[in-house]
Design a protein around this motif. Sequence first.
Motif, PDB file in Angstrom:
ATOM      1  N   VAL A 120       0.839  -1.199   0.000  1.00 16.55           N
ATOM      2  CA  VAL A 120       0.000   0.000   0.000  1.00 16.55           C
ATOM      3  C   VAL A 120       0.875   1.250   0.000  1.00 16.55           C
ATOM      4  O   VAL A 120       1.787   1.373   0.823  1.00 16.55           O
ATOM      5  CB  VAL A 120      -0.929   0.024   1.234  1.00 16.55           C
ATOM      6  N   GLN A 121       0.592   2.177  -0.901  1.00 20.52           N
ATOM      7  CA  GLN A 121       1.275   3.473  -0.919  1.00 20.52           C
ATOM      8  C   GLN A 121       0.427   4.476  -0.151  1.00 20.52           C
ATOM      9  O   GLN A 121      -0.780   4.602  -0.395  1.00 20.52           O
ATOM     10  CB  GLN A 121       1.482   3.943  -2.366  1.00 20.52           C
ATOM     11  N   THR A 122       1.029   5.176   0.809  1.00 21.06           N
ATOM     12  CA  THR A 122       0.278   6.143   1.606  1.00 21.06           C
ATOM     13  C   THR A 122       1.069   7.430   1.781  1.00 21.06           C
ATOM     14  O   THR A 122       2.286   7.458   1.602  1.00 21.06           O
ATOM     15  CB  THR A 122      -0.036   5.595   3.013  1.00 21.06           C
ATOM     16  N   SER A 123       0.357   8.485   2.149  1.00 22.01           N
ATOM     17  CA  SER A 123       1.028   9.706   2.572  1.00 22.01           C
ATOM     18  C   SER A 123       1.653   9.453   3.938  1.00 22.01           C
ATOM     19  O   SER A 123       1.276   8.530   4.658  1.00 22.01           O
ATOM     20  CB  SER A 123       0.036  10.874   2.635  1.00 22.01           C
ATOM     21  N   VAL A 124       2.639  10.267   4.302  1.00 21.72           N
ATOM     22  CA  VAL A 124       3.418  10.053   5.521  1.00 21.72           C
ATOM     23  C   VAL A 124       2.871  10.898   6.667  1.00 21.72           C
ATOM     24  O   VAL A 124       2.706  12.111   6.523  1.00 21.72           O
ATOM     25  CB  VAL A 124       4.904  10.402   5.284  1.00 21.72           C
ATOM     26  N   SER A 125       2.578  10.244   7.790  1.00 22.16           N
ATOM     27  CA  SER A 125       2.115  10.936   8.986  1.00 22.16           C
ATOM     28  C   SER A 125       1.012  11.924   8.599  1.00 22.16           C
ATOM     29  O   SER A 125       0.071  11.560   7.904  1.00 22.16           O
ATOM     30  CB  SER A 125       3.299  11.641   9.667  1.00 22.16           C
ATOM     31  N   SER A 126       1.102  13.178   9.040  1.00 24.51           N
ATOM     32  CA  SER A 126       0.107  14.185   8.641  1.00 24.51           C
ATOM     33  C   SER A 126       0.707  15.182   7.655  1.00 24.51           C
ATOM     34  O   SER A 126       0.240  16.314   7.539  1.00 24.51           O
ATOM     35  CB  SER A 126      -0.422  14.926   9.876  1.00 24.51           C
ATOM     36  N   LYS A 127       1.736  14.756   6.931  1.00 26.11           N
ATOM     37  CA  LYS A 127       2.342  15.600   5.901  1.00 26.11           C
ATOM     38  C   LYS A 127       1.457  15.539   4.665  1.00 26.11           C
ATOM     39  O   LYS A 127       1.651  14.733   3.763  1.00 26.11           O
ATOM     40  CB  LYS A 127       3.759  15.130   5.606  1.00 26.11           C
ATOM     41  N   ASN A 128       0.455  16.418   4.651  1.00 24.51           N
ATOM     42  CA  ASN A 128      -0.594  16.329   3.642  1.00 24.51           C
ATOM     43  C   ASN A 128      -0.714  17.572   2.775  1.00 24.51           C
ATOM     44  O   ASN A 128      -1.752  17.818   2.150  1.00 24.51           O
ATOM     45  CB  ASN A 128      -1.938  16.055   4.330  1.00 24.51           C
ATOM     46  N   GLU A 129       0.347  18.389   2.731  1.00 22.91           N
ATOM     47  CA  GLU A 129       0.298  19.614   1.944  1.00 22.91           C
ATOM     48  C   GLU A 129       0.176  19.276   0.459  1.00 22.91           C
ATOM     49  O   GLU A 129       0.683  18.254  -0.008  1.00 22.91           O
ATOM     50  CB  GLU A 129       1.547  20.459   2.166  1.00 22.91           C
ATOM     51  N   PRO A 130      -0.501  20.135  -0.324  1.00 20.13           N
ATOM     52  CA  PRO A 130      -0.647  19.887  -1.761  1.00 20.13           C
ATOM     53  C   PRO A 130       0.674  19.639  -2.483  1.00 20.13           C
ATOM     54  O   PRO A 130       0.733  18.825  -3.401  1.00 20.13           O
ATOM     55  CB  PRO A 130      -1.328  21.172  -2.260  1.00 20.13           C
TER      56      PRO A 130
END
Length: 438
Positions: free
Chosen positions: A109-119
């Motif tokens: 599964v590929q996911t974003s890291v922690s809450s690093k969700n900037e555009p």
Amino acid sequence: MKQVMNYDPQQLIAPNTMLFVRKSDEVNWKELNKIKHLLIVCDATEKLQNRAATSITIIYVRNILQAYFAFCTYYRNLFDLPVVAITGTCGKTTTKEILKHILSTDMNVQTSVSSKNEPRQSLPYLLGIDDNTKAAVFELGLGNTGNISYQCQVYQPTIGVITNIGVHHLDGCKNLEGYIKAKSEILDGIRAGGTLIINSDDENTKKIPLSTYPNKVFTFGIKNKADIYATAVQFAAKGMKFQVHINHKTYQAYIPGYGEHQVYNVLAVLAVIHELGLSVQKAILRLRTFEQMERHLQFSEGVGGSTIIDDTWTNNPTSLEAALKVLDSIGKGKKRYLVLGDIKRLGQFEKKYHMDLGSLVATYPIHTLITIGSKAEYIAKQAIEDGTTANVYMYKDTQGVYELLKQQLDRKSLLLIKGPMSSRAMIQFAEQLKRKES
């Protein structure tokens, strides 16, 4: 190409990179000439004319933004796989991590890291998908109007999740209505034939324009009618016990971590599992091995044998209300301490919402309320005005707070600390409280 990125003079560029250069970018050609196998996509001919002789390959386009999204679409379409995009005021990081925990048992599964969700993180996350990836789960951050639209253009999700919509980022969205509208951008971002998963109990989510949404809507909840819902929610040893109901079947569930909000996170995850055609029963079994995230209502023994609840991951009205419910539920027979920092990004409404929270705090049996910061003072003053029975202290910063608490905290004390994620001082102060000094 190993990398694809927008030009950032502060960022190191590796060999085998495709670089999108905008008209507004000040390009350091001397540095770029050192990069081997560099491809530049650019829409400014005058910028190219000023460059020195170089072996860099350059593609000129009329519109850099269109070229950028054309590449994103091309890359995304190389892979036929489910892509889940999660947004919401609270719970999106935990929901993503729980879903990742369950899916990763059987697949890559590929996911974003922690809450690093900037555009700006979106394209690198997308490029993490390869032939071995079976699913992707990305968190959508929202700081301003248009952020979610941008990220959806990159990710092109097949499933979208809105955990809840509270009050946050009003400086970028002007007001609550603008914030709800910005969250609603996910509706246009979900691929045709996809599914939107929403919280049937959340009042602000009910304000999104579902009447024009053409795809499937799947709901989760506890109080109102929903496609998947929970009953018999109760606090258990280090977590929550509850029953899950879906498709006329009932399952017994447990999730580490306290709070009704944690049950909502699980329901959102199980809704995704159901839409992916996977076993809900197996997913529920795997919930038990989920490790609670740091600084998310994290319990530790602290000063004087007290219990410290560290919730310094984020700070907004919705998360504070959830944390107060946890404090109230497990705090019976304890002296309850509440340490609150400023809530940021409320724009012109910061005084109003801090005062509203002061009124909310006044309804709970708090032994001691401590606020840290000039904005948080509004919480303290309003709590006093509304007749709180708590001992109230107001500090400009953390200096002197530890000395006050060290004299009072003991084994009968339960302390909840909340502060903004950006406040290193509050995070460090929480760590100091957890050092078990007497």
